[in-house]
Design a protein around this motif. Structure first.
Motif, PDB file in Angstrom:
ATOM      1  N   UNK A 134      56.514  27.770  14.088  1.00  0.00           N
ATOM      2  CA  UNK A 134      57.710  26.939  13.980  1.00  0.00           C
ATOM      3  C   UNK A 134      57.436  25.690  13.141  1.00  0.00           C
ATOM      4  N   UNK A 135      58.509  25.065  12.681  1.00  0.00           N
ATOM      5  CA  UNK A 135      58.361  23.845  11.885  1.00  0.00           C
ATOM      6  C   UNK A 135      57.644  22.757  12.678  1.00  0.00           C
ATOM      7  N   UNK A 136      57.964  22.624  13.961  1.00  0.00           N
ATOM      8  CA  UNK A 136      57.307  21.609  14.788  1.00  0.00           C
ATOM      9  C   UNK A 136      55.807  21.863  14.884  1.00  0.00           C
ATOM     10  N   UNK A 137      55.399  23.126  14.859  1.00  0.00           N
ATOM     11  CA  UNK A 137      53.977  23.462  14.921  1.00  0.00           C
ATOM     12  C   UNK A 137      53.280  23.176  13.596  1.00  0.00           C
ATOM     13  N   UNK A 138      53.980  23.393  12.492  1.00  0.00           N
ATOM     14  CA  UNK A 138      53.421  23.046  11.185  1.00  0.00           C
ATOM     15  C   UNK A 138      53.196  21.550  11.104  1.00  0.00           C
ATOM     16  N   UNK A 139      54.155  20.779  11.617  1.00  0.00           N
ATOM     17  CA  UNK A 139      54.009  19.315  11.630  1.00  0.00           C
ATOM     18  C   UNK A 139      52.845  18.895  12.525  1.00  0.00           C
ATOM     19  N   UNK A 166      51.795  21.683   1.278  1.00  0.00           N
ATOM     20  CA  UNK A 166      52.792  22.180   0.323  1.00  0.00           C
ATOM     21  C   UNK A 166      54.095  22.556   1.020  1.00  0.00           C
ATOM     22  N   UNK A 167      53.981  23.108   2.224  1.00  0.00           N
ATOM     23  CA  UNK A 167      55.180  23.523   2.957  1.00  0.00           C
ATOM     24  C   UNK A 167      56.029  22.315   3.349  1.00  0.00           C
ATOM     25  N   UNK A 168      55.376  21.204   3.670  1.00  0.00           N
ATOM     26  CA  UNK A 168      56.106  20.020   4.130  1.00  0.00           C
ATOM     27  C   UNK A 168      56.402  19.023   3.010  1.00  0.00           C
ATOM     28  N   UNK A 169      56.075  19.398   1.779  1.00  0.00           N
ATOM     29  CA  UNK A 169      56.294  18.487   0.651  1.00  0.00           C
ATOM     30  C   UNK A 169      57.764  18.119   0.498  1.00  0.00           C
ATOM     31  N   UNK A 170      58.662  19.086   0.784  1.00  0.00           N
ATOM     32  CA  UNK A 170      60.095  18.815   0.693  1.00  0.00           C
ATOM     33  C   UNK A 170      60.714  18.588   2.069  1.00  0.00           C
ATOM     34  N   UNK A 171      59.849  18.404   3.075  1.00  0.00           N
ATOM     35  CA  UNK A 171      60.266  18.068   4.442  1.00  0.00           C
ATOM     36  C   UNK A 171      61.062  19.181   5.115  1.00  0.00           C
ATOM     37  N   UNK A 172      60.841  20.417   4.693  1.00  0.00           N
ATOM     38  CA  UNK A 172      61.479  21.551   5.350  1.00  0.00           C
ATOM     39  C   UNK A 172      60.595  22.786   5.176  1.00  0.00           C
ATOM     40  N   UNK A 173      60.714  23.743   6.122  1.00  0.00           N
ATOM     41  CA  UNK A 173      59.864  24.921   6.110  1.00  0.00           C
ATOM     42  C   UNK A 173      60.703  26.170   5.869  1.00  0.00           C
ATOM     43  N   UNK A 175      61.011  30.417   5.458  1.00  0.00           N
ATOM     44  CA  UNK A 175      60.411  31.560   6.153  1.00  0.00           C
ATOM     45  C   UNK A 175      59.143  32.015   5.441  1.00  0.00           C
ATOM     46  N   UNK A 176      59.160  32.006   4.122  1.00  0.00           N
ATOM     47  CA  UNK A 176      57.989  32.415   3.345  1.00  0.00           C
ATOM     48  C   UNK A 176      56.818  31.461   3.586  1.00  0.00           C
ATOM     49  N   UNK A 177      57.099  30.166   3.643  1.00  0.00           N
ATOM     50  CA  UNK A 177      56.048  29.178   3.899  1.00  0.00           C
ATOM     51  C   UNK A 177      55.466  29.344   5.295  1.00  0.00           C
ATOM     52  N   UNK A 178      56.349  29.611   6.255  1.00  0.00           N
ATOM     53  CA  UNK A 178      55.895  29.832   7.626  1.00  0.00           C
ATOM     54  C   UNK A 178      54.979  31.051   7.714  1.00  0.00           C
ATOM     55  N   UNK A 179      55.348  32.129   7.014  1.00  0.00           N
ATOM     56  CA  UNK A 179      54.538  33.342   7.013  1.00  0.00           C
ATOM     57  C   UNK A 179      53.194  33.115   6.330  1.00  0.00           C
ATOM     58  N   UNK A 180      53.200  32.305   5.276  1.00  0.00           N
ATOM     59  CA  UNK A 180      51.956  31.988   4.573  1.00  0.00           C
ATOM     60  C   UNK A 180      50.991  31.238   5.499  1.00  0.00           C
ATOM     61  N   UNK A 181      51.523  30.266   6.236  1.00  0.00           N
ATOM     62  CA  UNK A 181      50.705  29.502   7.180  1.00  0.00           C
ATOM     63  C   UNK A 181      50.212  30.408   8.301  1.00  0.00           C
ATOM     64  N   UNK A 182      51.073  31.303   8.745  1.00  0.00           N
ATOM     65  CA  UNK A 182      50.673  32.260   9.782  1.00  0.00           C
ATOM     66  C   UNK A 182      49.510  33.129   9.299  1.00  0.00           C
ATOM     67  N   UNK A 183      49.539  33.519   8.026  1.00  0.00           N
ATOM     68  CA  UNK A 183      48.454  34.324   7.456  1.00  0.00           C
ATOM     69  C   UNK A 183      47.131  33.549   7.499  1.00  0.00           C
ATOM     70  N   UNK A 184      47.170  32.282   7.122  1.00  0.00           N
ATOM     71  CA  UNK A 184      45.939  31.492   7.105  1.00  0.00           C
ATOM     72  C   UNK A 184      45.434  31.224   8.514  1.00  0.00           C
ATOM     73  N   UNK A 185      46.336  31.041   9.455  1.00  0.00           N
ATOM     74  CA  UNK A 185      45.919  30.886  10.854  1.00  0.00           C
ATOM     75  C   UNK A 185      45.241  32.168  11.337  1.00  0.00           C
ATOM     76  N   UNK A 186      45.841  33.308  11.007  1.00  0.00           N
ATOM     77  CA  UNK A 186      45.264  34.584  11.391  1.00  0.00           C
ATOM     78  C   UNK A 186      43.902  34.805  10.767  1.00  0.00           C
TER      79      UNK A 186
END
Length: 308
Positions: A134-139, A166-173, A175-186
């Motif tokens: 979620x966006x709150x988790x990215x933050x 990069x995902x938070x550069x425009x202050x919004x997340x 779906x593609x950015x969320x999936x990218x972060x999920x990949x790196x977490x995995x």
């Protein structure tokens, strides 16, 4: 009368016992820190999400198995019995466990930096345990990086840190950015419990040697699983190339899978410290006699390009 050789054997055995005791203590501390971080990660969205409760139950049962820990056992029993009066009640108990475990550990570690890294790995696992970010988790991830120079400097975390920034550069997340972060977490801690049905805490294993020769890879009618972000391109592109060669892709390791692809961007140290659950499941299937093999990303790339 005890001879010189006997004395040497006794001294060697005593050194080995001290070494084993030290390693056990270090591994136990790592698991406790990982557990603390996991709970902090699960709480980072400031709520208990739908897929988090089963993951917290599974991880608490595993932790209780390791240490016969009453707090973890009580938490698991309360979740199974649905004893919590509200979401807030459960979150309060998780925070109390975090505080209690932190106090129990004290300052005994010889490396505060190592402690910080293990807590962060647990934090990442807690975020991904429900299979989404979620966006709150990215933050929350960004806040961890901002507060810690050590985390920002760690090479293994750099791709995740960059993806978060990069995902938070425009202050919004997106779906593609969320999936990218999920990949790196995995890539760091393995896929979440919601995706695999396996706990992450305490996983330590040795990576089997992957196939390096592209000529030994059978592309046609074979099923492939990717373990993390690939240097050769996005998953959609790789899937397209595999299908073009007559193969297919799967999301996880099963008995129908032929190859599990090891990302060339992965760090052997971090994979073997907190092992990816796709790889761990693949190893279990191999041990059961399945045909599945590990293959390096470089070998797959060469096979797909016909340069084998």
């Amino acid at each position: 009368m005890v001879g010189g050789s006997d004395i040497r054997r006794i001294e060697e055995r005593e050194r080995e016992e001290r070494y084993n005791a030290f390693n056990k203590s270090a591994n136990d501390r790592k698991r406790v820190l990982y557990w603390i971080g996991f709970l902090e990660g699960a709480l980072s969205s400031r709520r208990i999400e739908a897929g988090e409760q089963p993951a917290i139950l599974a991880e608490s049962e595993k932790f209780a198995d390791f240490f016969d820990d009453p707090d973890a056992s009580d938490l698991a029993e309360d979740i199974r019995s649905r004893c919590f009066s509200s979401e807030k009640d459960m979150m309060t108990q998780l925070r109390e466990i975090i505080a209690d475990k932190s106090n129990e550990l004290g300052n005994a570690s010889t490396s505060k930096e190592t402690d910080e890294l293990n807590i962060f790995l647990g934090f990442c696992a807690g975020i991904i345990c429900d299979g989404r970010v979620l966006e709150s988790e990215v933050r929350a991830l960004r806040n961890r990086f901002m507060r810690s120079e050590r985390l920002r400097e760690e090479v293994a975390f750099y791709p995740l840190c960059k993806a978060v920034e990069e995902a938070l550069a425009d202050d919004m997340i997106t779906e593609e950015e969320s999936e990218d972060i999920e990949e790196w977490l995995g890539q760091l801690v393995g896929d979440g419990y919601a995706d695999t049905g396996f706990t992450n805490i305490g996983n330590v294993a040795k990576l089997d040697d992957p196939i390096l020769d592209p000529e030994t890879i059978e592309l046609k009618d074979s099923v492939f699983v990717l373990t993390g972000p690939m240097r050769m391109g996005p998953r959609a592109y790789i899937e397209k190339e595999i299908k073009r060669a007559g193969g297919t892709m799967a999301s996880r390791a099963t008995r129908k899978v032929d190859y599990v692809v090891i990302s060339s961007t992965a760090s052997r140290h971090w994979r073997t410290t907190h092992f990816g659950t796709k790889i761990e499941r693949a190893r279990e299937l191999i041990e059961e006699g399945c045909k599945l093999r590990f293959v390096s990303e470089v070998a797959l790339e060469k096979a797909l390009s016909g340069k084998g």
